[in-house]
Write a protein that holds these residues in place. Structure first.
Motif, PDB file in Angstrom:
ATOM      1  N   LEU A 136       0.833  -1.209   0.000  1.00 55.22           N
ATOM      2  CA  LEU A 136       0.000   0.000   0.000  1.00 55.22           C
ATOM      3  C   LEU A 136       0.863   1.254   0.000  1.00 55.22           C
ATOM      4  O   LEU A 136       0.612   2.189  -0.780  1.00 55.22           O
ATOM      5  CB  LEU A 136      -0.926   0.007   1.217  1.00 55.22           C
ATOM      6  CG  LEU A 136      -1.991  -1.085   1.281  1.00 55.22           C
ATOM      7  CD1 LEU A 136      -2.792  -0.959   2.565  1.00 55.22           C
ATOM      8  CD2 LEU A 136      -2.898  -0.981   0.080  1.00 55.22           C
ATOM      9  N   ALA A 137       1.862   1.294   0.864  1.00 55.91           N
ATOM     10  CA  ALA A 137       2.731   2.478   0.965  1.00 55.91           C
ATOM     11  C   ALA A 137       3.480   2.700  -0.342  1.00 55.91           C
ATOM     12  O   ALA A 137       3.607   3.831  -0.822  1.00 55.91           O
ATOM     13  CB  ALA A 137       3.702   2.322   2.125  1.00 55.91           C
ATOM     14  N   GLY A 138       3.976   1.610  -0.932  1.00 55.36           N
ATOM     15  CA  GLY A 138       4.687   1.727  -2.207  1.00 55.36           C
ATOM     16  C   GLY A 138       3.783   2.239  -3.307  1.00 55.36           C
ATOM     17  O   GLY A 138       4.179   3.084  -4.113  1.00 55.36           O
ATOM     18  N   GLY A 139       2.552   1.731  -3.354  1.00 54.01           N
ATOM     19  CA  GLY A 139       1.595   2.163  -4.376  1.00 54.01           C
ATOM     20  C   GLY A 139       1.204   3.624  -4.217  1.00 54.01           C
ATOM     21  O   GLY A 139       1.131   4.370  -5.194  1.00 54.01           O
ATOM     22  N   ILE A 140       0.968   4.041  -2.980  1.00 51.84           N
ATOM     23  CA  ILE A 140       0.600   5.443  -2.720  1.00 51.84           C
ATOM     24  C   ILE A 140       1.773   6.361  -3.048  1.00 51.84           C
ATOM     25  O   ILE A 140       1.601   7.436  -3.630  1.00 51.84           O
ATOM     26  CB  ILE A 140       0.133   5.617  -1.252  1.00 51.84           C
ATOM     27  CG1 ILE A 140      -1.210   4.885  -1.062  1.00 51.84           C
ATOM     28  CG2 ILE A 140      -0.015   7.097  -0.894  1.00 51.84           C
ATOM     29  CD1 ILE A 140      -1.660   4.793   0.375  1.00 51.84           C
ATOM     30  N   SER A 141       2.985   5.923  -2.697  1.00 52.63           N
ATOM     31  CA  SER A 141       4.181   6.714  -2.992  1.00 52.63           C
ATOM     32  C   SER A 141       4.327   6.931  -4.499  1.00 52.63           C
ATOM     33  O   SER A 141       4.585   8.052  -4.955  1.00 52.63           O
ATOM     34  CB  SER A 141       5.411   6.005  -2.431  1.00 52.63           C
ATOM     35  OG  SER A 141       6.576   6.674  -2.825  1.00 52.63           O
ATOM     36  N   LYS A 142       4.165   5.859  -5.277  1.00 51.78           N
ATOM     37  CA  LYS A 142       4.250   5.978  -6.740  1.00 51.78           C
ATOM     38  C   LYS A 142       3.176   6.919  -7.269  1.00 51.78           C
ATOM     39  O   LYS A 142       3.421   7.712  -8.185  1.00 51.78           O
ATOM     40  CB  LYS A 142       4.079   4.605  -7.387  1.00 51.78           C
ATOM     41  CG  LYS A 142       5.273   3.710  -7.295  1.00 51.78           C
ATOM     42  CD  LYS A 142       4.970   2.405  -8.018  1.00 51.78           C
ATOM     43  CE  LYS A 142       6.018   1.359  -7.688  1.00 51.78           C
ATOM     44  NZ  LYS A 142       5.678   0.048  -8.266  1.00 51.78           N
ATOM     45  N   ALA A 143       1.999   6.827  -6.703  1.00 52.82           N
ATOM     46  CA  ALA A 143       0.890   7.677  -7.158  1.00 52.82           C
ATOM     47  C   ALA A 143       1.183   9.152  -6.906  1.00 52.82           C
ATOM     48  O   ALA A 143       0.905  10.007  -7.749  1.00 52.82           O
ATOM     49  CB  ALA A 143      -0.402   7.265  -6.459  1.00 52.82           C
ATOM     50  N   LEU A 144       1.759   9.457  -5.735  1.00 56.04           N
ATOM     51  CA  LEU A 144       2.029  10.858  -5.402  1.00 56.04           C
ATOM     52  C   LEU A 144       3.221  11.438  -6.162  1.00 56.04           C
ATOM     53  O   LEU A 144       3.310  12.664  -6.333  1.00 56.04           O
ATOM     54  CB  LEU A 144       2.233  10.995  -3.892  1.00 56.04           C
ATOM     55  CG  LEU A 144       0.968  10.753  -3.056  1.00 56.04           C
ATOM     56  CD1 LEU A 144       1.302  10.801  -1.573  1.00 56.04           C
ATOM     57  CD2 LEU A 144      -0.104  11.760  -3.400  1.00 56.04           C
ATOM     58  N   ILE A 145       4.109  10.578  -6.637  1.00 55.71           N
ATOM     59  CA  ILE A 145       5.261  11.061  -7.409  1.00 55.71           C
ATOM     60  C   ILE A 145       4.790  11.777  -8.677  1.00 55.71           C
ATOM     61  O   ILE A 145       5.374  12.781  -9.078  1.00 55.71           O
ATOM     62  CB  ILE A 145       6.214   9.889  -7.743  1.00 55.71           C
ATOM     63  CG1 ILE A 145       6.984   9.497  -6.484  1.00 55.71           C
ATOM     64  CG2 ILE A 145       7.186  10.257  -8.857  1.00 55.71           C
ATOM     65  CD1 ILE A 145       7.818   8.243  -6.629  1.00 55.71           C
ATOM     66  N   THR A 146       3.729  11.297  -9.299  1.00 55.74           N
ATOM     67  CA  THR A 146       3.249  11.951 -10.522  1.00 55.74           C
ATOM     68  C   THR A 146       2.726  13.357 -10.239  1.00 55.74           C
ATOM     69  O   THR A 146       2.936  14.264 -11.039  1.00 55.74           O
ATOM     70  CB  THR A 146       2.153  11.118 -11.217  1.00 55.74           C
ATOM     71  OG1 THR A 146       1.071  10.916 -10.317  1.00 55.74           O
ATOM     72  CG2 THR A 146       2.692   9.792 -11.699  1.00 55.74           C
ATOM     73  N   THR A 147       2.088  13.542  -9.090  1.00 53.32           N
ATOM     74  CA  THR A 147       1.624  14.888  -8.732  1.00 53.32           C
ATOM     75  C   THR A 147       2.824  15.816  -8.530  1.00 53.32           C
ATOM     76  O   THR A 147       2.841  16.943  -9.022  1.00 53.32           O
ATOM     77  CB  THR A 147       0.760  14.859  -7.459  1.00 53.32           C
ATOM     78  OG1 THR A 147      -0.396  14.064  -7.712  1.00 53.32           O
ATOM     79  CG2 THR A 147       0.316  16.252  -7.069  1.00 53.32           C
ATOM     80  N   ALA A 148       3.824  15.320  -7.811  1.00 53.20           N
ATOM     81  CA  ALA A 148       5.032  16.125  -7.587  1.00 53.20           C
ATOM     82  C   ALA A 148       5.717  16.457  -8.908  1.00 53.20           C
ATOM     83  O   ALA A 148       6.171  17.593  -9.125  1.00 53.20           O
ATOM     84  CB  ALA A 148       5.985  15.385  -6.657  1.00 53.20           C
ATOM     85  N   ALA A 149       5.782  15.479  -9.814  1.00 54.20           N
ATOM     86  CA  ALA A 149       6.409  15.718 -11.115  1.00 54.20           C
ATOM     87  C   ALA A 149       5.626  16.760 -11.915  1.00 54.20           C
ATOM     88  O   ALA A 149       6.215  17.661 -12.524  1.00 54.20           O
ATOM     89  CB  ALA A 149       6.503  14.406 -11.892  1.00 54.20           C
ATOM     90  N   GLY A 150       4.305  16.652 -11.899  1.00 54.74           N
ATOM     91  CA  GLY A 150       3.476  17.623 -12.621  1.00 54.74           C
ATOM     92  C   GLY A 150       3.666  19.033 -12.094  1.00 54.74           C
ATOM     93  O   GLY A 150       3.799  19.989 -12.856  1.00 54.74           O
TER      94      GLY A 150
END
Length: 195
Positions: A136-150
């Motif tokens: 779960l933590a890994g999946g959420i982390s990956k998901a939030l990386i795209t927001t940070a990148a954007g």
């Protein structure tokens, strides 16, 4: 992430190209108006010099448009300068709308990536349950990386878009002021000659 990375490359290319193209020395060389004054004063202004002037810079293009119509009166000269100025503005603003679009859509692409990542996280929860927090933590982390990148793409893009828009506005004002001086000088001399 791929569209965000592509957007960042395009934004960087536009920023570098526009700063290089919008250099004052290239758009509005300082010696250009004095050179035109000298040609007028020495009666050296001919169609060849006007053609060279038009090809030398955007400001030269604007001045040449006015000089070509100077014999038709003040209003005709001002209209020609205005029309050439509109063309110059269009040239200077090239790619700025693309940069503005990148600034606007990058956070949205990041948000879309986060939403899609969260959908994957919930799919994992359905398959594995809530007991495996590492997944779960890994999946959420990956998901939030795209927001940070954007956001990392959008914030500089907004700043540079505003900076470049301001630079274009300043150059246009300077070109307009110098063009007005030329119109006033030519038609003040014409008015004196008529008297």
């Amino acid at each position: 992430m791929l569209p965000i990375l592509l957007s960042s490359v395009i934004a960087m290319a536009i920023i570098v190209e526009r700063y290089w193209t919008l250099r004052v020395s290239k758009v509005r060389p300082k010696d250009q108006l004095p050179q035109v004054w000298l040609w007028i004063k020495n009666h050296e202004l001919d169609s060849t010099k006007i053609k060279e002037l038009a090809q030398s810079s955007l400001f030269g293009f604007v001045l040449a448009a006015g000089l070509r119509t100077s014999k038709h009166g003040r209003e005709a000269m001002k209209d020609a300068i205005q029309e050439a100025g509109n063309h110059a503005a269009h040239e200077m603003e090239k790619f700025l709308s693309t940069l503005g679009t990148i600034a606007a859509i990058s956070p949205l692409m990041g948000l879309l990536g986060t939403v899609l990542g969260m959908v994957d996280v919930f799919s994992d929860i359905m398959l594995q349950g809530t007991g495996n927090t590492a997944v779960l933590a890994g999946g959420i982390s990956k998901a939030l990386i795209t927001t940070a990148a954007g956001l990392s793409v959008a914030i500089p893009a907004v700043a540079f878009h505003r900076s470049l828009t301001r630079k274009v506005d300043e150059l246009l004002v300077l070109m307009e002021q110098d063009s007005t001086k030329l119109v006033d000088a030519i038609h003040a001399d014409t008015a004196k000659d008529k008297k």
